[in-house]
Write a protein that holds these residues in place. Structure first.
Motif, PDB file in Angstrom:
ATOM      1  N   LEU A 111     -15.033  21.403  14.157  1.00  0.00           N
ATOM      2  CA  LEU A 111     -16.052  20.804  14.939  1.00  0.00           C
ATOM      3  C   LEU A 111     -17.167  21.100  13.891  1.00  0.00           C
ATOM      4  O   LEU A 111     -18.253  20.466  14.197  1.00  0.00           O
ATOM      5  N   ASP A 112     -17.073  21.776  12.723  1.00  0.00           N
ATOM      6  CA  ASP A 112     -18.373  21.927  11.948  1.00  0.00           C
ATOM      7  C   ASP A 112     -18.469  20.859  10.801  1.00  0.00           C
ATOM      8  O   ASP A 112     -19.047  20.844   9.648  1.00  0.00           O
ATOM      9  N   ASP A 113     -17.196  20.064  10.446  1.00  0.00           N
ATOM     10  CA  ASP A 113     -17.087  19.210   9.700  1.00  0.00           C
ATOM     11  C   ASP A 113     -18.132  18.242   9.483  1.00  0.00           C
ATOM     12  O   ASP A 113     -18.547  17.486  10.450  1.00  0.00           O
ATOM     13  N   ALA A 114     -18.386  17.904   8.559  1.00  0.00           N
ATOM     14  CA  ALA A 114     -19.589  17.169   7.970  1.00  0.00           C
ATOM     15  C   ALA A 114     -19.449  15.612   8.425  1.00  0.00           C
ATOM     16  O   ALA A 114     -20.275  15.038   9.011  1.00  0.00           O
ATOM     17  N   THR A 149     -20.848  14.647  21.235  1.00  0.00           N
ATOM     18  CA  THR A 149     -20.541  15.952  20.593  1.00  0.00           C
ATOM     19  C   THR A 149     -19.718  15.952  19.454  1.00  0.00           C
ATOM     20  O   THR A 149     -18.570  15.054  19.603  1.00  0.00           O
ATOM     21  N   PRO A 150     -19.498  16.651  18.630  1.00  0.00           N
ATOM     22  CA  PRO A 150     -18.339  16.649  17.525  1.00  0.00           C
ATOM     23  C   PRO A 150     -16.919  16.650  18.475  1.00  0.00           C
ATOM     24  O   PRO A 150     -15.920  16.089  17.814  1.00  0.00           O
ATOM     25  N   THR A 157     -11.030  29.112  11.594  1.00  0.00           N
ATOM     26  CA  THR A 157     -11.804  28.839  10.046  1.00  0.00           C
ATOM     27  C   THR A 157     -10.910  28.291   9.298  1.00  0.00           C
ATOM     28  O   THR A 157      -9.775  28.688   9.160  1.00  0.00           O
ATOM     29  N   ASN A 170     -13.800  25.643  10.577  1.00  0.00           N
ATOM     30  CA  ASN A 170     -13.913  24.939  11.812  1.00  0.00           C
ATOM     31  C   ASN A 170     -14.128  23.660  12.094  1.00  0.00           C
ATOM     32  O   ASN A 170     -14.813  22.952  11.232  1.00  0.00           O
ATOM     33  N   THR A 203     -19.470  15.726  12.594  1.00  0.00           N
ATOM     34  CA  THR A 203     -20.942  16.022  13.080  1.00  0.00           C
ATOM     35  C   THR A 203     -21.998  14.767  12.671  1.00  0.00           C
ATOM     36  O   THR A 203     -22.809  14.481  13.320  1.00  0.00           O
TER      37      THR A 203
END
Length: 318
Positions: free
Chosen positions: A232-235, A247-248, A228, A230, A238
């Motif tokens: 791969l959660d970056d806007a 996928t990211p 954290t 993360n 994504t």
């Protein structure tokens, strides 16, 4: 969904070694597993999926299990040794020059190979010499070895190259300042530098220096190690992933190769192993977005400060 049938040539990228001893596949498989019992099957799966670059280390304590996977795959004619690129690393307790060759030979024996494509100094920190990989005093403090310099250890690695069983040498978990000192003093220049790098830690200055000297930057934790914040959660990632149908993770890995680095991913899950090799070239616009629009900067592993590996949970951005 799998994209294997439609892949372009990005995942087949090979980066030349600066000493003329071949090339490193940019797409690499790391072998540090939480559960060592998964090692052999995971490595066999990676080979079957198409990985040919494997990153090992005596510190990981599973070179023998990796060697068993190689042996089985060689015996089945699934892959030939000459088509593979095997890296392993000298641990901190073996920095004294007289300990380097025995450590190298032991890694070769465990891995079941007559030669190593690249041998790295795992960290620039020398620990107290001995069989205890994590020497500490009664207070729990690491016992360092102040009597050996990094350049002394490097000279011993240069001798391995001279003898012919080690094709190239390099450094891991090193700062740019320390790398510059070795490059300036080395007879045989580093061919590879392995450091943490991902969209939240792009290490552009290090990459520029490496490119200027023909050094391959090999990124570990290219997906942020699930920490954290993360990656791969970056806007930005994504958003790109939705546009290109990937996928990211595949976007982050494609970014790594397209900007001129190699990367290592580790998984014991066949689906993730497949995902991590199924990368395709990103549009120029996407590459620029990642460079310009991602502002988060964070290092997840403090090994560069202490020589002790370990991902430290983060709860803030800096």
């Amino acid at each position: 969904m799998t994209y294997e049938a439609f892949h372009d040539t990005l995942r087949d990228t090979r980066l030349p070694l600066n000493n003329g001893a071949g090339a490193m596949p940019a797409v690499g498989f790391g072998t540090l597993f939480r559960d060592l019992s998964t090692t052999t099957d995971a490595v066999k799966c990676a080979l079957e999926t198409g990985f040919r670059h494997f990153d090992c280390a005596e510190r990981y304590r599973n070179e023998a299990q990796i060697g068993e996977a190689f042996r089985q795959m060689f015996a089945a004619d699934t892959v030939r040794r000459e088509d593979m690129f095997i890296t392993t690393k000298l641990w901190n307790t073996n920095h004294r020059p007289e300990r380097v060759k025995p450590a190298f030979e032991a890694s070769c024996q465990r891995l079941g190979t007559d030669y190593i494509d690249c041998y790295l100094i795992h960290t620039p920190f020398a620990f107290k010499a001995g069989d205890d990989q994590d020497p500490r005093d009664v207070f729990g403090h690491v016992l360092y070895d102040g009597e050996v310099r990094l350049i002394d250890t490097w000279r011993a690695l240069e001798s391995l190259v001279d003898e012919g069983r080690c094709k190239s040498i390099g450094l891991s978990d090193i700062t740019l300042e320390a790398l510059k000192e070795i490059v300036a003093a080395a007879r045989i220049k580093p061919a590879v530098v392995q450091i943490e790098s991902h969209p939240y830690l792009p290490e552009w200055e290090m990459l520029d220096f490496c490119k200027a000297h023909g050094i391959i930057l090999l990124a570990f934790a290219p997906l942020g190690h699930g920490m954290t914040p993360n990656v791969l959660d970056d806007a930005v990632l994504t958003g790109i992933a939705r546009r290109v149908g990937k996928t990211p993770a595949q976007v982050a890995l494609a970014w790594a190769v397209q900007r001129g680095t190699a990367f290592l991913t580790t998984s014991a899950t066949p689906g993730h192993i497949q995902e991590n090799i199924d990368i395709d070239t990103l549009p120029v616009r996407a590459m620029q977005e990642i460079k310009d629009d991602i502002a988060t900067r964070i290092r997840f592993n403090s090994v560069v400060e202490t020589g002790v590996p370990g991902f430290i949970p983060q709860t803030h951005k800096r």
